[in-house]
Enzyme design. Structure first.
Site, PDB file in Angstrom:
ATOM      1  N   SER A 196     -27.470  37.023  52.138  1.00  0.00           N
ATOM      2  CA  SER A 196     -27.610  38.243  51.345  1.00  0.00           C
ATOM      3  C   SER A 196     -26.272  38.975  51.217  1.00  0.00           C
ATOM      4  CB  SER A 196     -28.630  39.150  52.020  1.00  0.00           C
ATOM      5  OG  SER A 196     -28.802  40.317  51.272  1.00  0.00           O
ATOM      6  N   ASN A 233     -16.192  44.289  54.762  1.00  0.00           N
ATOM      7  CA  ASN A 233     -16.769  44.909  53.581  1.00  0.00           C
ATOM      8  C   ASN A 233     -17.534  46.161  53.980  1.00  0.00           C
ATOM      9  OD1 ASN A 233     -19.890  44.903  52.907  1.00  0.00           O
ATOM     10  ND2 ASN A 233     -19.490  43.146  54.238  1.00  0.00           N
ATOM     11  N   ALA A 234     -17.508  47.130  53.092  1.00  0.00           N
ATOM     12  CA  ALA A 234     -18.321  48.336  53.274  1.00  0.00           C
ATOM     13  C   ALA A 234     -18.947  48.674  51.928  1.00  0.00           C
ATOM     14  CB  ALA A 234     -17.475  49.483  53.797  1.00  0.00           C
ATOM     15  N   CYS A 239     -27.645  46.695  58.781  1.00  0.00           N
ATOM     16  CA  CYS A 239     -26.509  46.985  57.905  1.00  0.00           C
ATOM     17  C   CYS A 239     -25.599  48.002  58.572  1.00  0.00           C
ATOM     18  CB  CYS A 239     -26.966  47.530  56.551  1.00  0.00           C
ATOM     19  SG  CYS A 239     -25.539  47.922  55.503  1.00  0.00           S
ATOM     20  N   LYS A 276     -33.551  40.467  60.469  1.00  0.00           N
ATOM     21  CA  LYS A 276     -32.108  40.181  60.542  1.00  0.00           C
ATOM     22  C   LYS A 276     -31.428  41.171  61.485  1.00  0.00           C
ATOM     23  CE  LYS A 276     -27.983  39.508  57.642  1.00  0.00           C
ATOM     24  NZ  LYS A 276     -27.489  39.325  56.279  1.00  0.00           N
ATOM     25  N   ILE A 292     -26.043  36.308  62.734  1.00  0.00           N
ATOM     26  CA  ILE A 292     -25.772  37.723  62.942  1.00  0.00           C
ATOM     27  C   ILE A 292     -25.358  38.384  61.622  1.00  0.00           C
ATOM     28  CG2 ILE A 292     -25.040  37.434  65.338  1.00  0.00           C
ATOM     29  CD1 ILE A 292     -22.117  37.550  64.434  1.00  0.00           C
ATOM     30  N   GLY A 322     -16.719  36.130  58.051  1.00  0.00           N
ATOM     31  CA  GLY A 322     -15.774  35.049  57.778  1.00  0.00           C
ATOM     32  C   GLY A 322     -15.626  34.146  58.991  1.00  0.00           C
TER      33      GLY A 322
END
Lengths: 244, 305
Positions: B21, B69-70, B131, B166, B192, B218
């Site tokens: 996602s 990322n944000a 998140c 998740k 994760i 990554g």
């Protein structure tokens, strides 16, 4: 969009820190001036998005300023291959140009104006070009535009070449049917305020993927949320909502 | 049944490879590049009750072997997903899709999950309690066992489809949270999510990310992810979907040996948009090299020395 391998044919400095690289490969996905390519470099995780400056069959020309690790690495290359995603972004819409469009490029916003200029000339438009730089030593591509046979006005902030001042100073005395622009955001804002016609702006933002998947480069516009890499980088004047 | 097939919570996947996602949108960008039906499935962009723009930009920072990322859960909201994205997806993807859901209250999760659960195209609900990029929601539900269990139980009450929770790695004891979700009725665990990270621009002396911090993903995080997948898979009895830095067919095999039934691929899609397709094509050859006949036979197959 296409992913393909390009051969580096040429890579030369145009100024102290601006380089021109000519590549050979499958350019078929590039459909409009103002689009960009996304270049993978050894040892760096993210690709580097660079605007398309010129296109001739399978030859792609890009012009980039050395600002960080990625562009430093690019500047050191003389030959070899690069993994490139091509045909990214919407590009400029030529159908709205009218008969006398003006192209306004500032600094590293100048390169995409070149292919745009060629395409407008092909359509028999009377094209005027304004190229803005800080100082004489930073000027590039001026002669290339003159060789296309268009009216070129160069401005420098310090007055060391061309007209002293900003691109918007040169714009004051001009008659034009429409405008296209690319450059640093303060310049884009000034162009937005001083232009009297409609036009198109190309924006720059820090990107993740460059093809619309990660939502890293989103912006708000009057017509909704847009991804600079996908629905951009070119926005119509009427849809821009400046952040401040 | 092919060599690559696995069973994820009662649904057969042709192969265990699932774009994660937030790296695959609602599928369309990639469907322009290749036939996305080659995938096991994919987990679509984290969807919330209401439309969200997300965080200010810059939202992306490069790191060694990864990125931060944000984005902050930018999405068009569940109603538009159902009215526009899913019908559009029908034209290019014919398998059950994994619906990733986020929320800011238990009621949000229940609302969004119940609507998506009713969609024929949805195979699984992936409930994101992890998140790191939104305040007052997301990760806060996934950082203690009681609230993770509360969300899980509430969603389970309305969902007919399998519920995969998740989890965030930004916790002291991920196993206790996984077990709490299992006890609350979760059908699977995925992990994760990203690791909370930060970069500073030396010239401006400001954080690179407008939101100061963001989620690090990554290849750099692969060993951390693998360790957590191993810990969780060894302690729960429900399927585990492993993810975190997976970039190759070998990584997929390694995640499965650690206990993953299926494997999500995230950041790698952003760099090489064809990577999931390539991984699937390379899996049989890699399996041959390591003497693996059927991929499902290696799930949890790590031998403790």
């Amino acid at each position: 969009m296409k992913q393909s391998v390009f051969q580096i044919l040429e890579n030369k400095p145009l100024t102290d820190c601006v380089y021109q690289m000519v590549l050979q490969g499958d350019t078929s996905a590039i459909t409009a001036p103002g689009q960009f390519v996304n270049i993978r470099l050894d040892g760096l995780y993210l690709r580097r998005p660079i605007s398309v400056c010129d296109l001739q069959q399978d030859r792609l020309t890009i012009i980039y300023k050395v600002v960080g690790k990625g562009t430093q690495q690019m500047a050191s290359m003389t030959d070899g291959e690069l993994d490139i995603l091509t045909g990214l972004g919407n590009g400029y819409d030529l159908t709205k140009a009218g008969d006398d469009p003006v192209l306004i490029g500032g600094g590293v916003g100048v390169p995409p104006m070149y292919l745009l200029c060629k395409k407008l000339i092909e359509q028999k438009k009377h094209v005027q070009v304004i190229l803005g730089f800080n100082t004489a030593s930073e000027i590039f591509l001026e002669q290339a535009f003159r060789d296309l046979g268009v009216d070129v006005t160069v401005t420098t902030v310090d007055g060391s070449a061309g007209t002293k001042g900003f691109v918007t100073d040169a714009l004051q005395n001009m008659n034009y049917s429409y405008f296209y622009t690319c450059g640093p955001e303060p310049m884009l804002k000034a162009v937005y305020r001083s232009t009297t016609t409609s036009g198109q702006f190309s924006f720059e933002k820090r990107m993740g993927c460059g093809f619309g998947a990660c939502m890293g480069c989103s912006c708000k516009t009057i017509t909704g949320f847009k991804r600079i890499c996908k629905e951009g980088p070119v926005l119509q004047k009427e849809e821009i909502a400046w952040e401040d | 049944m092919g060599r690559l097939s696995v069973n994820l919570c009662g649904i057969e996947l042709d192969n265990p490879v699932i774009p994660a996602s937030g790296t695959f949108g609602y599928g369309h960008e990639y469907a322009e590049l290749y036939d996305i039906n080659v995938l096991g499935t994919f987990s679509f962009k984290g969807t919330t009750k209401d439309p969200r723009f997300g965080n200010p930009t810059p939202r992306i920072a490069e790191c060694t072997a990864g990125l931060i990322n944000a984005v902050g859960l930018q999405n068009p909201g569940v109603h538009q997903v159902i009215e526009q994205e899913l019908p559009k997806l029908k034209g290019c993807f014919h398998k059950p899709v994994m619906a990733n859901v986020s929320g800011f209250s238990v009621e949000d999760y229940v609302y969004t999950c119940s609507l998506l659960d009713a969609q024929d195209q949805v195979g699984w609900l992936e409930v994101n309690v992890s998140c790191p990029n939104v305040h007052g929601g997301g990760m806060s539900f996934g950082t203690n066992p009681a609230s993770a269990a509360e969300v899980t139980a509430a969603v389970k009450r309305v969902a007919k489809k399998p519920v995969i929770v998740k989890l965030s790695p930004n916790v002291t004891d991920i196993v206790s949270i996984a077990k709490a979700c299992e006890d609350a009725g979760a059908n699977g665990i995925s992990l994760i999510n990203t690791l909370l990270g930060m970069r500073i621009d030396l010239r401006s002396r400001k954080p690179v990310i407008a939101n100061t911090m963001g989620g690090f993903s990554g290849p750099a995080i692969f060993p951390v992810a693998l360790r957590m997948v191993y810990q969780v898979a060894s302690n729960v009895h429900i399927p585990v979907v492993g993810m975190g830095g997976v970039s190759s067919a070998e990584d997929v095999i390694e995640m499965m040996m650690a206990g993953a039934t299926a494997v999500e691929v995230g950041a790698a899609n952003l760099i090489d948009p064809f990577c999931c397709k390539s991984i699937i094509e390379q899996l049989p050859g890699v399996m041959d090299r390591y003497g693996i006949n059927q991929i499902s036979e290696i799930i949890g197959g790590v031998e403790n020395g």
